[in-house]
Design an enzyme around this catalytic site. Structure first.
Site, mmCIF file in Angstrom:
data_model
loop_
_atom_site.group_PDB
_atom_site.id
_atom_site.type_symbol
_atom_site.label_atom_id
_atom_site.label_comp_id
_atom_site.label_asym_id
_atom_site.label_seq_id
_atom_site.Cartn_x
_atom_site.Cartn_y
_atom_site.Cartn_z
ATOM 1 N N LYS A 366 12.276 0.586 -7.262
ATOM 2 C CA LYS A 366 11.494 -0.084 -6.265
ATOM 3 C C LYS A 366 11.376 0.769 -4.287
ATOM 4 O O LYS A 366 11.031 -0.927 -3.533
ATOM 5 C CB LYS A 366 10.990 -1.447 -6.219
ATOM 6 C CG LYS A 366 11.037 -1.953 -8.614
ATOM 7 C CD LYS A 366 10.771 -3.348 -7.789
ATOM 8 C CE LYS A 366 10.521 -3.678 -9.158
ATOM 9 N NZ LYS A 366 10.274 -5.149 -9.413
ATOM 10 N N ASP A 442 5.478 -1.739 -14.909
ATOM 11 C CA ASP A 442 5.921 -3.333 -13.023
ATOM 12 C C ASP A 442 5.898 -2.798 -12.604
ATOM 13 O O ASP A 442 5.722 -1.135 -12.277
ATOM 14 C CB ASP A 442 7.182 -3.175 -13.332
ATOM 15 C CG ASP A 442 7.793 -3.820 -11.875
ATOM 16 O OD1 ASP A 442 7.235 -4.248 -11.105
ATOM 17 O OD2 ASP A 442 9.170 -4.435 -11.940
ATOM 18 N N HIS A 540 -17.176 9.475 -3.413
ATOM 19 C CA HIS A 540 -17.192 7.866 -3.027
ATOM 20 C C HIS A 540 -17.894 7.149 -2.098
ATOM 21 O O HIS A 540 -18.240 5.710 -3.047
ATOM 22 C CB HIS A 540 -15.985 7.934 -2.082
ATOM 23 C CG HIS A 540 -14.472 8.048 -2.459
ATOM 24 N ND1 HIS A 540 -13.469 7.377 -2.938
ATOM 25 C CD2 HIS A 540 -14.155 9.112 -2.834
ATOM 26 C CE1 HIS A 540 -12.804 7.185 -3.522
ATOM 27 N NE2 HIS A 540 -12.670 8.827 -4.032
#
Length: 555
Positions: A366, A442, A540
């Site tokens: 992480k 995760d 967008h």
């Protein structure tokens, strides 16, 4: 009057037999008290097992055949077998008792149940009984909330006290609102299985967050089609990935290859001197010791298989990076247990080793780290496709030359100028995060899982485009954690990788990693094309901005 004597073996009627006599257990036949007998055999079993493991370790080191037994070893083996037979029989007592109980009358069984229930109830301390009785009524929620707010009842203990996960979340939610002085009305509470997250996914829940899931695809990868679930709140992301999937599909599909599969954990240990730390480094990296370390490491799980050990010295501190396969699990817990086994094993030969932490950040989990970018962590995957020139023009609305040039200046040169670490791509993290959330991975491991270098090259005399993504550390699993929840499990099932693969352990998680890489390839292809064609802002503004008045919708 003739007095008729009852035969000695004739059972007395229930009314004349004490409740304890009726409810005798099979374990009552043991010559010693049950707790004492259990203690003796448990101690014998583990002591003998410990002795034999140490003896066999020494034999392995000295190249002595394991079947050559000394008198003490033979006695230890017999003691191990005897204690094992007892323990097996002990745990089977309840099973045997169930057959004994079947031979008794129905009245006797009912008396046993009632008697045992009364004994159990009476064994509960009076204050606990009154507390449980108070909490069982639905009309007492207000009282519970006040007790949580006052601190009399810890918020984290509600599930254990109430035995009702939904009610616990409801009470906790209201208590939080009162303590914070703010409303949580927009956060859904009902419609979620709170029992499914107890003890494994989230503590002290007060609701759940809704994230829409879109489908991109079909993604044609290695000859198979996949509908890829993506959980995101970013407009245009699913549509863009879907366009990339269309370009890949029309051009004949993509090919993905798994390069490595190994989860890592790196504890940090400290010695009195740097020399001592180096001695352990040499021992761990010596190929002659690998088999012994593997035996110790692999006993943590039937799926854990040690692959390698790499060490780094910093003064008198040693960082040991273990790598192992973990089946279909992401594997952090599995590799941590294996590492703990090895550390316990090493302690006897290196008694001056001080274990500072099971993780010393040389893993690295992480966090962006060069060690993951270079050596990989989890699944290392490369995925490629050749997009024909007409597809680049008609579907992606750009040219092969424009894409190659943009990739070189943006993903390669631009990232190098920025000092990127594993970030030589357009937006791999977007696709990785969306699939991770949808499939119960995760989300924090998106950091290293999004390490990616995107390559684009003109082929076939410049007519077609060869595009590839190389991702060295995709950390995914199909069992454990959030993969067991209903929504995430459904997304895994859609991909055909739900749960563990019994025929080929690890193949489901490996397939999921290749799907992630294939989806990243599609996302990279589409976004780069939008930038090259000057359509990024326009798309967008169309898909990622809403002109609706949300206040009116809410009313």
């Amino acid at each position: 009057m003739e007095i008729r004597r009852r035969p000695l073996n004739h059972p007395l009627p229930p009314s004349t037999v004490s409740r304890d006599a009726v409810c005798r257990k099979a374990s009552d036949a043991l010559p010693l008290p049950l707790y004492l007998t259990n203690t003796i055999f448990f101690t014998l079993f583990f002591s003998v097992a410990y002795f034999l493991l140490h003896r066999w370790r020494d034999k392995i080191r000295n190249s002595v055949p394991l079947h050559v037994l000394t008198l003490s070893e033979l006695a230890a083996v017999l003691s191990l077998i005897a204690s094992f037979i007892y323990l097996l029989g002990f745990f089977g007592i309840d099973f045997v008792q169930s057959f004994i109980s079947k031979s008794e009358s129905d009245d006797e069984n009912q008396q046993c149940v009632v008697h045992e229930a009364r004994k159990s109830l009476c064994s509960i301390p009076t204050p606990v009984v009154s507390k449980l009785t108070t909490m069982d009524g639905s009309q007492d929620d207000e009282g519970l909330i006040k007790r949580v707010v006052s601190g009399e009842i810890p918020s984290y203990s509600l599930e254990a006290k109430l035995g009702d996960c939904f009610r616990s979340a409801k009470v906790r939610r209201e208590a939080v609102q009162r303590m914070a002085g703010r409303s949580m009305d927009g956060l859904p509470l009902e419609g979620f299985d709170y029992d499914s997250i107890l003890g494994q996914c989230c503590e002290m829940p007060v609701g759940y967050v809704q994230i829409p899931v879109g489908i991109a695809g079909p993604l044609l990868l290695n000859g198979r089609e996949y509908s890829v679930p993506m959980a995101t709140t970013e407009g245009c992301l699913v549509a863009s990935t879907n366009r990339g999937c269309k370009a890949i599909y029309t051009s004949g599909g993509a090919t993905s290859v798994l390069l490595r599969d190994g989860m890592t954990r790196a504890p940090v240990v400290r010695f009195p001197s740097a020399k001592k730390a180096a001695e352990l480094k040499f021992f761990l990296e010596d190929p002659l010791n690998f088999d012994t370390l593997s035996v110790v490491f692999n006993k943590s799980s039937r799926f854990a298989r040690l692959q390698g050990v790499r060490c780094a010295v910093a003064g008198k501190n040693l960082y040991i990076r273990f790598s192992c396969s973990t089946g279909d699990a992401m594997g952090m817990n599995m590799v941590s247990k294996g590492v703990q086994n090895v550390l316990d094993f090493l302690q006897s030969d290196f008694p001056d080793m001080d274990v500072i932490g099971i993780s010393g950040n040389f893993c690295s989990d992480k966090k962006p780290a060069a060690v993951n970018w270079i050596e990989g962590r989890g699944k290392s995957v490369v995925c490629e496709a050749t997009i024909t020139g007409d597809v680049v023009t008609k579907v992606l609305k750009t040219t092969v030359h424009a894409l190659v040039e943009l990739n070189m200046l943006k993903n390669l040169t631009g990232s190098a100028i920025a000092g990127a670490l594993g970030g030589f791509n357009a937006h791999a993290a977007n696709i990785v995060s969306a699939i991770f959330i949808a499939t119960g991975q995760d989300p924090a491991q998106n950091i290293e899982s999004s390490h990616c270098i995107t390559m684009m090259e003109a082929v076939n005399d410049g007519k077609d485009l060869h595009v590839s993504v190389t991702m060295p550390s995709i950390e995914v699993g199909t069992v454990g954690g959030g993969t067991q929840l209903a929504s995430q499990s459904a997304c895994l099932n859609l991909l055909g990788v739900k749960g563990a693969n019994k025929e080929s352990p690890g193949s489901n998680s490996q397939l999921l990693a290749t799907i992630v890489a294939g989806s990243v390839l599609a996302g990279e292809l589409s976004l780069m094309s939008a930038i090259a064609a000057g359509q990024l802002v326009k798309s967008h503004m169309k898909y990622n901005r809403s002109s609706r008045d949300i206040t009116k919708l809410g009313s």
